[in-house]
Design a protein around this motif. Structure first.
Motif, PDB file in Angstrom:
ATOM      1  N   ILE A 121       0.840  -1.201   0.000  1.00  0.00           N
ATOM      2  CA  ILE A 121       0.000   0.000   0.000  1.00  0.00           C
ATOM      3  C   ILE A 121       0.877   1.252   0.000  1.00  0.00           C
ATOM      4  CG2 ILE A 121      -1.670   1.345   1.332  1.00  0.00           C
ATOM      5  CD1 ILE A 121      -2.892  -1.272   2.302  1.00  0.00           C
ATOM      6  N   ALA A 122       1.945   1.243   0.801  1.00  0.00           N
ATOM      7  CA  ALA A 122       2.837   2.403   0.871  1.00  0.00           C
ATOM      8  C   ALA A 122       3.435   2.711  -0.502  1.00  0.00           C
ATOM      9  CB  ALA A 122       3.948   2.156   1.889  1.00  0.00           C
ATOM     10  N   TYR A 123       3.811   1.669  -1.238  1.00  0.00           N
ATOM     11  CA  TYR A 123       4.390   1.869  -2.566  1.00  0.00           C
ATOM     12  C   TYR A 123       3.338   2.351  -3.559  1.00  0.00           C
ATOM     13  CZ  TYR A 123       6.950   0.796  -6.885  1.00  0.00           C
ATOM     14  OH  TYR A 123       7.576   0.883  -8.108  1.00  0.00           O
ATOM     15  N   ALA A 124       2.165   1.727  -3.544  1.00  0.00           N
ATOM     16  CA  ALA A 124       1.103   2.102  -4.478  1.00  0.00           C
ATOM     17  C   ALA A 124       0.663   3.549  -4.267  1.00  0.00           C
ATOM     18  CB  ALA A 124      -0.089   1.159  -4.322  1.00  0.00           C
ATOM     19  N   LEU A 125       0.524   3.963  -3.010  1.00  0.00           N
ATOM     20  CA  LEU A 125       0.084   5.329  -2.740  1.00  0.00           C
ATOM     21  C   LEU A 125       1.194   6.338  -3.011  1.00  0.00           C
ATOM     22  CD1 LEU A 125      -2.175   4.900   0.423  1.00  0.00           C
ATOM     23  CD2 LEU A 125      -2.815   4.963  -1.994  1.00  0.00           C
ATOM     24  N   ALA A 126       2.460   5.922  -2.874  1.00  0.00           N
ATOM     25  CA  ALA A 126       3.572   6.814  -3.249  1.00  0.00           C
ATOM     26  C   ALA A 126       3.537   7.079  -4.748  1.00  0.00           C
ATOM     27  CB  ALA A 126       4.910   6.193  -2.845  1.00  0.00           C
ATOM     28  N   ILE A 127       3.234   6.053  -5.537  1.00  0.00           N
ATOM     29  CA  ILE A 127       3.094   6.230  -6.984  1.00  0.00           C
ATOM     30  C   ILE A 127       1.931   7.174  -7.283  1.00  0.00           C
ATOM     31  CG2 ILE A 127       2.452   5.030  -9.118  1.00  0.00           C
ATOM     32  CD1 ILE A 127       4.003   2.600  -8.015  1.00  0.00           C
ATOM     33  N   CYS A 128       0.827   6.979  -6.584  1.00  0.00           N
ATOM     34  CA  CYS A 128      -0.333   7.854  -6.761  1.00  0.00           C
ATOM     35  C   CYS A 128       0.039   9.305  -6.452  1.00  0.00           C
ATOM     36  CB  CYS A 128      -1.467   7.389  -5.855  1.00  0.00           C
ATOM     37  SG  CYS A 128      -3.023   8.273  -6.086  1.00  0.00           S
ATOM     38  N   ALA A 129       0.724   9.520  -5.339  1.00  0.00           N
ATOM     39  CA  ALA A 129       1.119  10.877  -4.936  1.00  0.00           C
ATOM     40  C   ALA A 129       2.117  11.476  -5.920  1.00  0.00           C
ATOM     41  CB  ALA A 129       1.704  10.852  -3.528  1.00  0.00           C
ATOM     42  N   GLY A 130       3.027  10.657  -6.443  1.00  0.00           N
ATOM     43  CA  GLY A 130       4.023  11.159  -7.381  1.00  0.00           C
ATOM     44  C   GLY A 130       3.432  11.544  -8.718  1.00  0.00           C
ATOM     45  N   TYR A 131       2.553  10.706  -9.249  1.00  0.00           N
ATOM     46  CA  TYR A 131       1.979  10.976 -10.571  1.00  0.00           C
ATOM     47  C   TYR A 131       0.796  11.938 -10.507  1.00  0.00           C
ATOM     48  CZ  TYR A 131       5.164   7.876 -12.877  1.00  0.00           C
ATOM     49  OH  TYR A 131       6.320   7.328 -13.385  1.00  0.00           O
ATOM     50  N   ALA A 132       0.419  12.352  -9.314  1.00  0.00           N
ATOM     51  CA  ALA A 132      -0.579  13.423  -9.199  1.00  0.00           C
ATOM     52  C   ALA A 132      -0.020  14.739  -9.719  1.00  0.00           C
ATOM     53  CB  ALA A 132      -1.021  13.579  -7.739  1.00  0.00           C
ATOM     54  N   TYR A 133       1.303  14.829  -9.879  1.00  0.00           N
ATOM     55  CA  TYR A 133       1.924  16.039 -10.426  1.00  0.00           C
ATOM     56  C   TYR A 133       1.742  16.159 -11.942  1.00  0.00           C
ATOM     57  CZ  TYR A 133       4.494  16.892  -6.050  1.00  0.00           C
ATOM     58  OH  TYR A 133       4.836  17.170  -4.742  1.00  0.00           O
ATOM     59  N   ALA A 134       1.336  15.089 -12.610  1.00  0.00           N
ATOM     60  CA  ALA A 134       1.225  15.111 -14.068  1.00  0.00           C
ATOM     61  C   ALA A 134       0.216  16.164 -14.525  1.00  0.00           C
ATOM     62  CB  ALA A 134       0.811  13.737 -14.580  1.00  0.00           C
ATOM     63  N   GLU A 135       0.564  16.867 -15.597  1.00  0.00           N
ATOM     64  CA  GLU A 135      -0.308  17.901 -16.141  1.00  0.00           C
ATOM     65  C   GLU A 135      -0.465  17.734 -17.640  1.00  0.00           C
ATOM     66  OE1 GLU A 135       1.055  21.818 -15.268  1.00  0.00           O
ATOM     67  OE2 GLU A 135       0.107  21.858 -13.298  1.00  0.00           O
ATOM     68  N   VAL A 136      -1.592  18.191 -18.161  1.00  0.00           N
ATOM     69  CA  VAL A 136      -1.818  18.246 -19.585  1.00  0.00           C
ATOM     70  C   VAL A 136      -2.563  19.542 -19.884  1.00  0.00           C
ATOM     71  CG1 VAL A 136      -3.941  16.878 -19.370  1.00  0.00           C
ATOM     72  CG2 VAL A 136      -2.807  17.078 -21.590  1.00  0.00           C
ATOM     73  N   LYS A 137      -1.990  20.363 -20.773  1.00  0.00           N
ATOM     74  CA  LYS A 137      -2.575  21.649 -21.149  1.00  0.00           C
ATOM     75  C   LYS A 137      -2.890  22.517 -19.921  1.00  0.00           C
ATOM     76  CE  LYS A 137      -4.571  19.869 -25.432  1.00  0.00           C
ATOM     77  NZ  LYS A 137      -5.814  19.641 -26.219  1.00  0.00           N
ATOM     78  N   GLY A 138      -1.975  22.495 -18.931  1.00  0.00           N
ATOM     79  CA  GLY A 138      -2.121  23.330 -17.748  1.00  0.00           C
ATOM     80  C   GLY A 138      -3.084  22.818 -16.700  1.00  0.00           C
ATOM     81  N   GLY A 139      -3.683  21.652 -16.930  1.00  0.00           N
ATOM     82  CA  GLY A 139      -4.630  21.100 -15.967  1.00  0.00           C
ATOM     83  C   GLY A 139      -4.203  19.730 -15.491  1.00  0.00           C
ATOM     84  N   ALA A 140      -4.949  19.163 -14.567  1.00  0.00           N
ATOM     85  CA  ALA A 140      -4.627  17.862 -14.004  1.00  0.00           C
ATOM     86  C   ALA A 140      -4.728  16.770 -15.072  1.00  0.00           C
ATOM     87  CB  ALA A 140      -5.573  17.554 -12.845  1.00  0.00           C
ATOM     88  N   ASP A 141      -3.725  15.913 -15.114  1.00  0.00           N
ATOM     89  CA  ASP A 141      -3.672  14.838 -16.100  1.00  0.00           C
ATOM     90  C   ASP A 141      -4.157  13.539 -15.461  1.00  0.00           C
ATOM     91  OD1 ASP A 141      -3.130  13.007 -18.053  1.00  0.00           O
ATOM     92  OD2 ASP A 141      -0.978  13.382 -18.148  1.00  0.00           O
ATOM     93  N   LYS A 142      -5.463  13.326 -15.506  1.00  0.00           N
ATOM     94  CA  LYS A 142      -6.029  12.142 -14.869  1.00  0.00           C
ATOM     95  C   LYS A 142      -5.717  10.862 -15.645  1.00  0.00           C
ATOM     96  CE  LYS A 142     -10.648  12.383 -16.986  1.00  0.00           C
ATOM     97  NZ  LYS A 142     -12.097  12.482 -16.700  1.00  0.00           N
ATOM     98  N   VAL A 143      -5.463  10.984 -16.943  1.00  0.00           N
ATOM     99  CA  VAL A 143      -5.182   9.804 -17.757  1.00  0.00           C
ATOM    100  C   VAL A 143      -3.879   9.139 -17.317  1.00  0.00           C
ATOM    101  CG1 VAL A 143      -4.693   8.969 -20.085  1.00  0.00           C
ATOM    102  CG2 VAL A 143      -6.477  10.681 -19.718  1.00  0.00           C
ATOM    103  N   THR A 144      -2.828   9.957 -17.127  1.00  0.00           N
ATOM    104  CA  THR A 144      -1.547   9.410 -16.672  1.00  0.00           C
ATOM    105  C   THR A 144      -1.682   8.768 -15.295  1.00  0.00           C
ATOM    106  OG1 THR A 144      -0.227  10.981 -17.957  1.00  0.00           O
ATOM    107  CG2 THR A 144       0.814  10.032 -16.010  1.00  0.00           C
ATOM    108  N   LEU A 145      -2.389   9.426 -14.393  1.00  0.00           N
ATOM    109  CA  LEU A 145      -2.573   8.863 -13.059  1.00  0.00           C
ATOM    110  C   LEU A 145      -3.339   7.549 -13.134  1.00  0.00           C
ATOM    111  CD1 LEU A 145      -2.158   9.185 -10.038  1.00  0.00           C
ATOM    112  CD2 LEU A 145      -4.257  10.535  -9.941  1.00  0.00           C
TER     113      LEU A 145
END
Length: 370
Positions: free
Chosen positions: A30-54
């Motif tokens: 769980i710690a690893y999976a949520l770290a990935i979630c927290a890290g890829y929450a930084y992804a952006e597309v066209k200035g907005g949140a990139d939910k596809v990458t997450l």
């Protein structure tokens, strides 16, 4: 011969079950999976949140049927930049509330981080109705999207909920955990009861000593708010002392030393005494530490000093704790740790939390069976 794992398979096939059945205790997967979630929450597309990458990264780690809804609000003049992702998986039974952290090029995020004039936050359950003081920027950024976040979670009706984030996102995750834990709105009861744990990475302190003490008195916030600190990451030691007395709550796990040989680093996170505030000198020297690590001789000196400084700090921590127990004034000496901003990067947290057999958030080791 055939591959036991193909590139199209997930890293943790049983992740959904693990998230559902966990009682909130720290779990390495769980710690690893949520770290990935927290890290890829930084992804952006066209200035907005990139939910596809997450969504792709969470599908790879084990939540293949996930959906993701970003909730965003930015008000530069108010130092508010709040981005929350509500992830649903396992036919809606599991939900993850993930907050995006400080973006390197976003001035509003940095102003939120350094906005240390404490806001007041009231604990309705406190017998004397006192108000505890919390970091204004962290509180406002969490509260800014709170109504929409709660409406989305309430409509999902999850059986298991996790909250996570890195850096500023970790601060908002911890704040959200407190707010939900203290929420008495009957409409939010199911969401509150579904909360399993809060996992944060490189999280700064969010409130003063009285606030932390009140949170620590709550068994859930003490045991199920799980904070990860990578080596000498400066951020968990902020805000600095000059801004007033802040303190952590929850349970801290810290990664200090690399494992010998080729062992997985995930087993080298150790339960640790809560990080204490850095002094202004410590804070000011952090950029120089970043530069020094890139100069061969200076970098070598920093590396050699780290274990010595850590031992001195450990002794000072024990003396400070004993003095506090005996109600004896103790003048804490200056820090002997070379705090680092480089240790704060989210990819370091992800790499050090990878469990045995996991090469990265993209794939596992390939094994062969007859």
């Amino acid at each position: 011969m055939s591959d036991a794992w193909s590139h199209d398979e997930v890293i943790y096939p049983e992740l959904g079950r693990i998230l559902s059945e966990s009682q909130g205790e720290r779990n390495e997967e769980i710690a690893y999976a949520l770290a990935i979630c927290a890290g890829y929450a930084y992804a952006e597309v066209k200035g907005g949140a990139d939910k596809v990458t997450l969504r792709k990264r969470l599908a790879r780690v084990g939540l293949q049927d996930n959906t993701c809804k970003p909730i965003e609000l930015s008000v530069d003049a108010m130092f508010i930049d709040s981005t929350a992702f509500v992830v649903r998986a396992c036919e809606g039974k599991v939900a993850i509330l993930c907050y995006r952290g400080t973006e390197i090029a976003d001035l509003t995020d940095w102003l939120t981080d350094i906005d240390t004039e404490p806001e007041t936050y009231s604990f309705p359950q406190a017998p004397d109705r006192r108000n505890w003081r919390v970091h204004s920027g962290f509180y406002r950024s969490t509260r800014a999207t709170w109504d929409d976040v709660m409406a989305e979670l309430a409509s999902a009706g999850p059986e298991a909920l996790y909250i996570t984030g890195h850096s500023l996102g970790g601060a908002m995750a911890a704040m959200a955990g407190v707010m939900l834990r203290k929420d008495q709105d009957p409409r939010h009861r199911q969401v509150r009861d579904a909360l399993k744990a809060v996992y944060t990475y490189g999280q700064p302190m969010i409130g003063n000593v009285e606030f932390a003490r009140e949170c620590q008195a709550d068994p859930f916030l003490r045991d199920n708010v799980i904070r990860h600190v990578h080596r000498n990451d400066i951020v968990p030691h902020l805000p600095p002392v000059a801004t007033g007395p802040f303190a952590h709550f929850g349970t801290e796990f810290r990664y200090l030393n690399d494992p010998p040989g080729l062992e997985s680093p995930s087993g080298y996170w150790r339960r640790n005494a809560s990080a204490r505030q850095a002094g202004m000198i410590d804070f000011a020297l952090t950029p120089w530490e970043f530069v020094a690590r890139r100069i061969p001789m200076a970098g070598s000196l920093v590396a050699r000093w780290r274990p010595i400084g850590a031992k001195i700090e450990a002794v000072a921590d024990r003396v400070e704790k004993a003095a506090d127990t005996l109600h004896v004034p103790f003048g804490r000496p200056p820090s002997f740790v070379c705090y680092s901003i480089e240790d704060h990067a989210p990819h370091h947290y992800i790499a050090k939390l990878a469990t045995p057999g996991v090469l990265s958030e993209f794939e596992r080791e390939r094994t062969s069976v007859s």
